[in-house]
Structure formats: C-alpha cells, structure tokens
Design an enzyme around this catalytic site. Structure first.
Site, PDB file in Angstrom:
ATOM      1  N   PRO A 224       0.827  -1.209   0.000  1.00 29.51           N
ATOM      2  CA  PRO A 224       0.000   0.000   0.000  1.00 29.51           C
ATOM      3  C   PRO A 224       0.863   1.261   0.000  1.00 29.51           C
ATOM      4  O   PRO A 224       2.052   1.212   0.336  1.00 29.51           O
ATOM      5  CB  PRO A 224      -0.811  -0.124   1.307  1.00 29.51           C
ATOM      6  CG  PRO A 224      -0.706  -1.561   1.701  1.00 29.51           C
ATOM      7  CD  PRO A 224       0.608  -2.040   1.189  1.00 29.51           C
ATOM      8  N   THR A 227       4.066   2.733   2.833  1.00 26.90           N
ATOM      9  CA  THR A 227       4.622   1.676   3.673  1.00 26.90           C
ATOM     10  C   THR A 227       6.145   1.635   3.659  1.00 26.90           C
ATOM     11  O   THR A 227       6.742   0.858   4.400  1.00 26.90           O
ATOM     12  CB  THR A 227       4.077   0.311   3.237  1.00 26.90           C
ATOM     13  OG1 THR A 227       4.242   0.162   1.819  1.00 26.90           O
ATOM     14  CG2 THR A 227       2.598   0.189   3.579  1.00 26.90           C
ATOM     15  N   GLU A 445     -23.849   9.620  20.748  1.00 25.07           N
ATOM     16  CA  GLU A 445     -22.485   9.138  20.924  1.00 25.07           C
ATOM     17  C   GLU A 445     -22.374   8.219  22.140  1.00 25.07           C
ATOM     18  O   GLU A 445     -21.639   7.226  22.107  1.00 25.07           O
ATOM     19  CB  GLU A 445     -21.518  10.324  21.057  1.00 25.07           C
ATOM     20  CG  GLU A 445     -21.457  11.233  19.840  1.00 25.07           C
ATOM     21  CD  GLU A 445     -21.087  10.487  18.572  1.00 25.07           C
ATOM     22  OE1 GLU A 445     -20.330   9.496  18.643  1.00 25.07           O
ATOM     23  OE2 GLU A 445     -21.563  10.881  17.486  1.00 25.07           O
ATOM     24  N   HIS A 448     -23.415   4.757  21.148  1.00 29.91           N
ATOM     25  CA  HIS A 448     -22.323   3.991  20.532  1.00 29.91           C
ATOM     26  C   HIS A 448     -21.384   3.455  21.607  1.00 29.91           C
ATOM     27  O   HIS A 448     -20.972   2.285  21.566  1.00 29.91           O
ATOM     28  CB  HIS A 448     -21.527   4.886  19.578  1.00 29.91           C
ATOM     29  CG  HIS A 448     -22.236   5.218  18.296  1.00 29.91           C
ATOM     30  ND1 HIS A 448     -22.813   4.268  17.495  1.00 29.91           N
ATOM     31  CD2 HIS A 448     -22.433   6.412  17.662  1.00 29.91           C
ATOM     32  CE1 HIS A 448     -23.349   4.846  16.426  1.00 29.91           C
ATOM     33  NE2 HIS A 448     -23.129   6.157  16.511  1.00 29.91           N
ATOM     34  N   ASP A 522     -24.162   5.658   9.571  1.00 33.59           N
ATOM     35  CA  ASP A 522     -24.143   4.409  10.335  1.00 33.59           C
ATOM     36  C   ASP A 522     -24.926   3.319   9.606  1.00 33.59           C
ATOM     37  O   ASP A 522     -24.493   2.159   9.543  1.00 33.59           O
ATOM     38  CB  ASP A 522     -24.738   4.630  11.731  1.00 33.59           C
ATOM     39  CG  ASP A 522     -23.916   5.586  12.581  1.00 33.59           C
ATOM     40  OD1 ASP A 522     -22.709   5.719  12.296  1.00 33.59           O
ATOM     41  OD2 ASP A 522     -24.470   6.185  13.509  1.00 33.59           O
TER      42      ASP A 522
END
Length: 641
Positions: A224, A227, A445, A448, A522
C-alpha cells in the site's frame, strides 16, 4: 572559453542571421526597403503623406491632378505629388503600390505629360548577397541545432531539449548519499532483510558465486502507499555504494511514438556502462500494465515501451550486473511477462506495520524530537492500527507543529493526542452551544459507547467527544487490543450492534418520532457489513458460499464470475432476507442494551455535556457504578440463528 560565453556567441549568431533573413524577406515581399525609406525621409515633412490605390491613382491621372511621379524598387512603388479640389488644392505626397504587369504606366505618364523619374534599386555587394542568402541561413539553422542539443550543458532550462527526447531522464548518482540507512527503516524487517542480502551480494559477490548463486536481476516492491517502498530504495542506494539510477515509470511514456522505448534503451545502455549498478523504477505500473488492454490493438506507445523493458531485463542481450528495483501498489495490473523469474526474480510485499512495527517506526521518527515523559509511543502505536509508516511520521510532525504553536519546548501527550485526532477525524471545529441538538448528539455518541463497551467481542472505547471534526458533529473512537487481521462472526455482529447503538439511543430516549438523520452514515456501514457477511464471508443461513468477489465486487453465477448484478434462482431475494435478519437482530440487541442501561446514560450524558470530551477509562469508571462490564478476552456468544 566558458560555457556562458560560448552560449552568448551562439545567440548572437542567431540574432544576426534573423535580422539578415528578415531584411531579405522585406525585399521579397515588396515592402519598403532601406533605400526607399531614406528617399522618403528626404521629402518635405510639412507635406501631408497618405496612401492610394492604383485604381484611384489612374483616376487622378485622368483628372489632371497628378503633378510629379517618382518610381522606386523597379517601378513597384511610386510616390506622387498631387493636388485635388477635394482637399482645397493643397499639395499632397501620396504613396502608390504599382501592381505587377502594369507595363503601360510609363506610356500613360508620357501621354498626360507628367514629370516622372525612376530611381534604380541599390546594388548590393556580391559578398553581402552571398552572406545574406546562403551563409547566414546555414549558420542560423546550425546554431539552432547546436543550441538545442547542448541547452542543458550551456546553462539552459532543466527540461529535456527537443533533440534529446530519446535520452533517458533517469537521475544518476555514482556514489549516492541519500542520508537513509537500514537503521532508519523499521516495521518492515522482512523486506529490509531481502535488501540487506542484495547489498551483501554487491559487496561480497564471491561468497555467493562459490556455491553457484546468481544475483537477482530484479526485485519488485509491492504494498500500500506510504509503507516505505521508496524509503527502502533510498537505503539500498546508500548502503550498496554502487552507481544508482532512479526514474519514475511515467517518465518513459510520451505522446511521440518510439520515445519511451528509446529512453529504456538509453537507460540500460548507461546502466551497463556503469555495472554493477542499481536501477530504481518507481510506480512501475505506469509502464508495466498488462498488454492488450490499451488503445490501438496492443500497439500503443506504452506497450512498445513495455516490450523494450522486457527485452532489456531478460532478452537475447544480457545485462550483467544491473539490478532493477521496481515499486508499485497495483501489482494486480502488471503484465505477467514482467513478473516472471528472470526479470523480477523476487517480489517483496511491504505490508502495513503491526503494533510492534509501529512502535519501532515511531522510535525512528522520534529521534530528533523532544518528547515529554508523559508521551508513550506504545500507547500511540496501540491507538493507530492501520497507519502506514508515512502516516506515523506525519502524526509526529503534526504534534511538533502543535507544540510550536503552543510555544512549548517539548512535545507532550496533549499535542500527540490532538495530532492523532486531527489525522483520524479531521480538524476540530467550534464546539456546539448547549441546545437540543447538542444534547441529542451526546445521547447518540453515548449510545455507541455503551453498546460497544458492554459487548464482549467489541474493541475497547478510546474516547468520546462532542467536538465537531470533519463532517461529524461528535465522535466515538474504539481501539483494538491487537491488530485484527481476522474477524469472527461475533466481532462483526458486535460492530453492527455498536454502530446501531447511536440510533437506538435516540429511539429509546426521545421516542420514534424524534429519530434523526444523524445515523445515515451508520446505516450505510451496517448494511454494507451485513451484506459482506452474507455474500463474501458465508456467515448466514444461505451457507458457506462466496457470492461476490472480495476485490472487484463481481458476482458469481453458476460457478462463473460476471460483471452483472443479478443472481440466479431468486438468490438476490434470499440475500436481502438474510441481510435484513442480521440488521434487525442487531438493532433489537442495541435497543435492549440501551434500555437496560437507561439510568446511567443520563448521568454520563450530563457529564459529557460538561467536559465535552471523555476518555475511555473515565467512561468505564462511570459505567461500572451501574453495570458489570464483560471480560473482553471472552468471546461474545451470539444467539442469532
């Protein structure tokens, strides 16, 4: 003679030749010659000057208004003295261009008794004529060719000259000093070991040749972005202490046919002359893409360049001592002939670093940065799963910039955490006012956070904040205990439940009518994840079947892959049913968790509205006053069927 002096001489010759040719062109076009200009300047400046067509001039002759005529340039131009009643009989000096073939003009002037005179053209010296017509044009053309061929050596522009399009644009360093050594590379020990062996081969070849080993012709770095592929190339250039050529794959490809292949030939010719040496081709996919997929029936410029590269790396003519190092993050599109042994003998995968690798990378980039005692690189590595080496270097650099902004002499934990938040979530916005929207976001929040915390298979809570970042009005971060290369069905279900926890909190606390659009992203995430569980991971009642390709998203029909989106025998309806079952179950589980912890949610929300940001330890401390938290090391047991 200096280079700049010689360059000035060339430019002077070009200027002189241009002037000479320009004068000649004026004569050929019938424009005013220097002799004409001088004669005209001698005329009375108080007399009005104008131009007249030849037809109008003949009318003036017939009307008797012309008094005198002077002919110039072999009777191609005339200056007449005239006076007409139209202008109050005021004397005029008028220029007339005589067309070619007007042979009766002299006869007409005699017929109308006009005083005329013919001025012969100035006779030129024979040497001047030869110089202006032959010698100077030759010098002009020769000067242009020499100038373009040597524009770089004569201090010209840095770009390639028109005469050198076929020359390689690779940067050459006989003894490169990149400032990067193998000690500066961390987190990719396997790839570094491969290159250390190449350096050892270049420095002590007899140790390998004694057992019949041959040096690899090519090494392909795959991984990727960020890296450390280019960093490895810089390290091997510095450590090997041999001539080094570096070029980008896009520099071979031009719009002109044959230029790319010519540059490849020139590059390997120079490399052979300096063997043993290393040739580094960055982003090799720009020129090494699979043949037959381009425009022109496989005969376009890029494919011809690739053909030449294949021949140079392993063709009839062998290049001994030339090691080609290529780098790409798109190995799947490279031509198979380029990847075979004999060209790229080794394919080294440079993956994203694991947790221990991130710690080592952070240590390397923290060498020249004064860190406070409260900064823990281990904790920072735990918080940054999925970060590449470039991301980690950027994180510490952002922390150093923030420390300078706050006028601190050391980088503290506050700057490091803020830099991580900036990179992960975006730049912090202005905190919201204490309104209904802010309270609703707080409950969202916290929803979650609670669902993720009480589920055994979910990651630990890192932080919950109401500070807007990027496009989000609030954020909840979870940090895994270890790098998760494999995810269980329980872990995937836990992620869906926690993602739906925010919407479930809105529903339980405010009621169905008050559910907002804040959970739109979400819902997209859980739908995508649930669909992957059915079509890719075989985690549904359909059975352990792969119905979509993980990389391309193509669907399988009757055992074959197709680019369409339709399935056979109502399988699409079965997929939708299984996705709905997973999401509905997870939603009910999220509502159940929120309802069971309804009392403590209000307490945590009030605390969060007061402090704006709450870390995971403080959140769990508040939650344990009401709820027994699970041991995260024990897998979550799902009852979903």
């Amino acid at each position: 003679m200096g280079r700049n002096t010689f360059r000035n001489i060339i430019i002077a010759i070009i200027v002189i030749a241009s002037i000479s040719i320009g004068i000649k062109k004026f004569d050929l076009l019938g424009l005013e010659s220097p002799e004409t200009i001088r004669n005209t300047a001698q005329l009375n400046q108080n007399v009005v000057s104008s131009r007249m067509t030849y037809g109008r001039f003949l009318e003036y002759l017939e009307m008797g208004w012309v008094k005198q005529v002077d002919l110039y340039d072999n009777s191609r131009n005339a200056i007449i003295q005239a006076s007409s009643p139209e202008l109050g009989n005021r004397p005029q000096t008028i220029r007339v261009e005589i067309p070619v073939g007007a042979s009766q003009l002299i006869q007409k002037l005699k017929e109308y008794n006009i005083d005329f005179d013919a001025h012969p053209a100035e006779r030129k010296n024979l040497f001047i004529s030869l110089a202006s017509n032959i010698i100077l044009p030759i010098l002009f053309i020769s000067g242009l060719i020499y100038f373009f061929q040597n524009s770089e050596n004569l201090g010209g522009t840095s770009g390639p000259s028109p005469m050198n399009l076929g020359k390689s644009t690779a940067r050459f360093e006989r003894r490169p000093d990149t400032g990067i050594t193998f000690k500066d590379i961390a987190g990719i020990d396997e790839a570094k070991g491969e290159f250390e062996e190449i350096v050892s081969f270049l420095k002590e070849p007899e140790k390998y040749t004694i057992v019949g080993a041959k040096i690899p012709k090519g090494i392909l770095l795959v991984g990727p972005p960020g890296t450390g592929k280019t960093l490895l190339a810089k390290a091997i250039a510095n450590e090997a202490d041999v001539p080094f050529f570096s070029v980008a794959g896009s520099e071979f490809v031009e719009m002109f046919i044959g230029i790319g292949a010519a540059r490849v030939r020139d590059l390997f010719k120079k490399a052979s002359e300096n063997a043993p040496c290393i040739v580094f081709i960055d982003e090799i996919d720009a020129v090494g893409r699979e043949r037959g997929a381009g425009v022109g029936g496989g005969n376009d410029e890029r494919e011809q360049t690739l053909n030449q590269l294949l021949t140079e790396m392993d063709g009839f003519k062998e290049n001994k001592g030339v090691i080609v190092v290529g780098a790409t993050n798109r190995v799947d599109i490279l031509d198979a002939a380029l990847l075979r042994p004999g060209r790229f003998d080794r394919q080294v995968t440079v993956n994203l670093p694991d947790r221990l690798g991130r710690v080592e990378i952070l240590k390397v980039h923290a060498r020249n940065k004064p860190l406070s005692d409260d900064v823990s690189l281990v904790q920072l590595a735990n918080r940054t799963p999925g970060f590449s080496g470039a991301d980690l270097a950027n994180l510490l650099n952002e922390a150093a910039i923030l420390a300078t902004r706050y006028k601190k002499s050391k980088i503290t934990k506050k700057e490091v955490n803020e830099a991580a938040d900036r990179i992960i979530g975006g730049i912090a916005g202005t905190p919201l006012e204490d309104t209904k929207n802010k309270r609703l976001i707080a409950y969202h929040e916290v929803g979650h956070a609670i669902t993720g915390t009480v589920l055994k298979s979910h990651d630990e809570l890192e932080k919950i904040t109401l500070t807007p970042r990027g496009g989000a009005k609030g954020l909840t971060w979870f940090t895994p205990n270890e790098d998760q290369t494999l995810l269980s069905r329980a872990a995937l279900l836990a992620r869906i439940i926690a993602t739906l926890g925010g919407r479930a909190a809105e529903q339980v606390v405010f009621g169905e009518p008050e559910i907002t659009t804040g959970a739109s992203s979400d819902l997209q995430q859980v739908t995508n994840l649930a669909r992957q569980m059915v079509t890719r991971f075989g985690m549904s009642n359909i059975g352990p079947m792969a119905l979509e390709d993980e990389n391309t998203g193509q669907v399988f029909l009757g055992g074959n892959m197709t680019s369409g989106s339709e399935y056979a025998e109502n399988i699409a309806d079965r997929i939708d049913d299984e996705v709905c079952k997973i999401i509905n179950y997870c939603e009910q589980k999220a509502i159940e968790i929120i309802s069971d912890n309804r009392v403590i949610i209000d307490l945590i929300v009030e605390k969060l509205l007061d402090v704006e940001t709450m870390d995971g330890d403080e959140f769990r401390k508040l939650l344990t006053t009401y709820t027994v938290l699970p041991n995260k090391n024990t897998p979550y047991q799902s009852k979903f069927n």
